[in-house]
Design a protein around this motif. Structure first.
Motif, short mmCIF file in Angstrom:
data_model
loop_
_atom_site.label_atom_id
_atom_site.label_comp_id
_atom_site.label_asym_id
_atom_site.label_seq_id
_atom_site.Cartn_x
_atom_site.Cartn_y
_atom_site.Cartn_z
N GLY A 49 42.86 31.33 35.93
CA GLY A 49 42.86 30.34 36.99
C GLY A 49 44.24 29.92 37.44
O GLY A 49 44.39 29.34 38.53
N GLU A 50 45.28 30.19 36.67
CA GLU A 50 46.64 29.80 37.05
C GLU A 50 47.36 30.84 37.90
O GLU A 50 48.48 30.62 38.33
CB GLU A 50 47.46 29.53 35.78
CG GLU A 50 46.91 28.39 34.93
CD GLU A 50 47.75 28.15 33.69
OE1 GLU A 50 48.76 28.90 33.53
OE2 GLU A 50 47.42 27.24 32.90
N LEU A 51 46.71 31.99 38.12
CA LEU A 51 47.37 33.07 38.86
C LEU A 51 47.69 32.65 40.30
O LEU A 51 48.79 32.92 40.80
CB LEU A 51 46.50 34.33 38.85
CG LEU A 51 47.04 35.53 39.62
CD1 LEU A 51 48.40 35.96 39.08
CD2 LEU A 51 46.06 36.69 39.56
N ARG A 52 46.78 31.97 40.94
CA ARG A 52 47.02 31.56 42.33
C ARG A 52 48.19 30.58 42.41
O ARG A 52 49.04 30.65 43.32
CB ARG A 52 45.75 30.93 42.91
CG ARG A 52 45.80 30.66 44.41
CD ARG A 52 44.47 30.10 44.89
NE ARG A 52 43.39 31.04 44.61
CZ ARG A 52 43.04 32.01 45.47
NH1 ARG A 52 43.70 32.16 46.61
NH2 ARG A 52 42.06 32.82 45.16
N ALA A 53 48.29 29.66 41.43
CA ALA A 53 49.40 28.71 41.42
C ALA A 53 50.73 29.43 41.19
O ALA A 53 51.75 29.06 41.77
CB ALA A 53 49.16 27.65 40.34
N ASP A 133 34.37 37.24 32.54
CA ASP A 133 34.17 36.80 33.92
C ASP A 133 33.64 35.36 33.91
O ASP A 133 32.83 34.98 33.09
CB ASP A 133 33.18 37.72 34.63
CG ASP A 133 33.31 37.63 36.13
OD1 ASP A 133 34.14 36.84 36.60
OD2 ASP A 133 32.57 38.34 36.83
N GLY A 134 34.10 34.60 34.87
CA GLY A 134 33.68 33.20 34.94
C GLY A 134 34.75 32.32 35.54
O GLY A 134 34.48 31.20 35.97
N THR A 135 36.00 32.83 35.59
CA THR A 135 37.07 32.04 36.19
C THR A 135 37.05 32.11 37.71
O THR A 135 37.64 31.26 38.38
CB THR A 135 38.43 32.55 35.68
OG1 THR A 135 38.58 33.92 36.09
CG2 THR A 135 38.51 32.46 34.18
N GLY A 136 36.39 33.13 38.25
CA GLY A 136 36.32 33.25 39.70
C GLY A 136 37.55 33.85 40.33
O GLY A 136 37.65 33.92 41.56
N VAL A 137 38.53 34.30 39.54
CA VAL A 137 39.77 34.87 40.06
C VAL A 137 39.63 36.39 40.06
O VAL A 137 39.26 36.99 39.05
CB VAL A 137 40.97 34.44 39.21
CG1 VAL A 137 42.25 35.07 39.75
CG2 VAL A 137 41.08 32.93 39.19
#
Length: 352
Positions: A49-53, A133-137
């Motif tokens: 989840g931190e990849l986009r940030a 799978d589950g983070t949505g990234v």
């Protein structure tokens, strides 16, 4: 060595070839070393989840060379294997390869020959998703066929041998080509395969994309983990480095041999020049003595050194032309300096 101390054509060609080969190997080694250094400096990011940030904070929302690991998941419809049931993938490569034996007229042997007569590659858009799978990234993989290393699994392989009659066999021996058969292969990048991607990671609107890097570094979509991929590249660098060092030493050895020959030739020329100087000085001294003694000394002078008096009679030719020291210095088998006849024995000459 040729006249004048210049290297022969063979030596010059050998030196030029070894130098060119060493330069070629060194350029390949530098390119491989640059790739290995690039991999060592690649930024490892986690598919979470931190990849986009992370991308939002990066300059231009881009990481120029990043390493990311994930699992293959199709975006649209998957590709189905033509030969294996329930085998789904996102990249499919079908290959028909011809196998035959070709007669080598130089070695007089039959050699194996392989040729791809048809190849087709099908792709469908796919993403890399986390192992859990589950983070949505997700990361969209762009241009997978441009990857320097694309891990495809062989899911089907069959060899179809050629059927030959007796007439065909005779014709093949005459033509020098004996077909063995056609090999049919299907390779796929299956859904659910763990993949290590190395390339440019960019945030394009709402989509995270992995694409070939712009600075000339290789693009990887490998089935092995990053540490194994890096170790493979470093081993490749060591291999090319050893080859470069070996051929570099060979080039230095050839150059040393040529320079040594030139040095020896230079020493021989110096020695010859010194002998010529000594001979000229002896002539000048003899001329001075001749002028002083009325010419009798020149008449009786040794024809070799021109400084000593003739003291040997050569038999069987009977020539009197040398002093004792010059006779001893004549190379074996000793020959008369005047008529080149072999000297069987020598009688001392006594002047009264």
């Amino acid at each position: 060595m040729e006249g004048g101390g210049r290297p022969s054509a063979v030596q010059a060609a050998l030196l030029a070839a070894s130098t060119a080969l060493t330069a070629l190997l060194y350029s390949v080694y530098r390119q491989k070393a640059r790739v290995a250094r690039g991999l060592q400096g690649a930024r490892r990011v986690r598919l979470d989840g931190e990849l986009r940030a992370v991308l939002l904070e990066a300059p231009g929302r881009c990481v120029p060379y990043a390493v990311i690991e994930g699992v293959v998941r199709s975006v649209k419809e998957t590709l189905s294997s033509q030969f294996v049931e329930n085998c789904k993938g996102v990249v499919q490569r079908l290959t028909l390869q011809e196998h035959k034996m070709v007669w080598n007229r130089t070695t007089h042997l039959w050699n194996d020959y392989e040729k791809i007569i048809h190849q087709r590659t099908n792709t469908t858009p796919f993403d890399l998703v986390p192992q859990e799978d589950g983070t949505g990234v997700t990361v969209r993989v762009m241009k997978p066929l441009d990857a320097a290393e694309l891990s495809l699994e062989t899911v089907y392989e069959k060899f179809h041998p050629s059927v030959q009659s007796f007439t065909d066999v005779i014709g093949h021996y005459i033509s020098g080509e004996r077909p063995k058969g056609i090999q049919e292969t299907e390779q796929m990048l299956k859904v659910g395969t763990a993949l290590t991607g190395v390339g440019e990671l960019v945030l394009d609107n709402a989509t995270i994309k992995l694409q070939p890097p712009k600075q000339g570094m290789p693009y990887y979509l490998s089935g092995v983990d990053f540490d194994s991929l890096l170790q493979k590249q470093e081993s490749n660098v060591r291999f090319w480095k050893i080859l470069t060092v070996v051929f570099g030493f060979a080039t230095c050895a050839v150059l040393f041999f040529i320079l040594r020959k030139q040095y020896r030739h230079h020493r021989e020329r110096q020695h010859l020049r010194q002998m010529q100087d000594e001979f000229r000085q002896a002539q000048e001294r003899l001329l001075r003595e001749t002028n002083a003694e009325g010419g009798e000394t020149l008449k009786n002078a040794c024809v070799i050194c021109l400084s000593s008096i003739k003291s040997c009679v050569f038999l069987e030719c009977g020539h009197v032309c040398s002093c004792k020291e010059c006779y001893r210095a004549l190379p074996e088998p000793k020959k008369c300096p005047i008529c080149r006849q072999a000297i069987s024995r020598v009688v001392p000459l006594y002047n009264s």
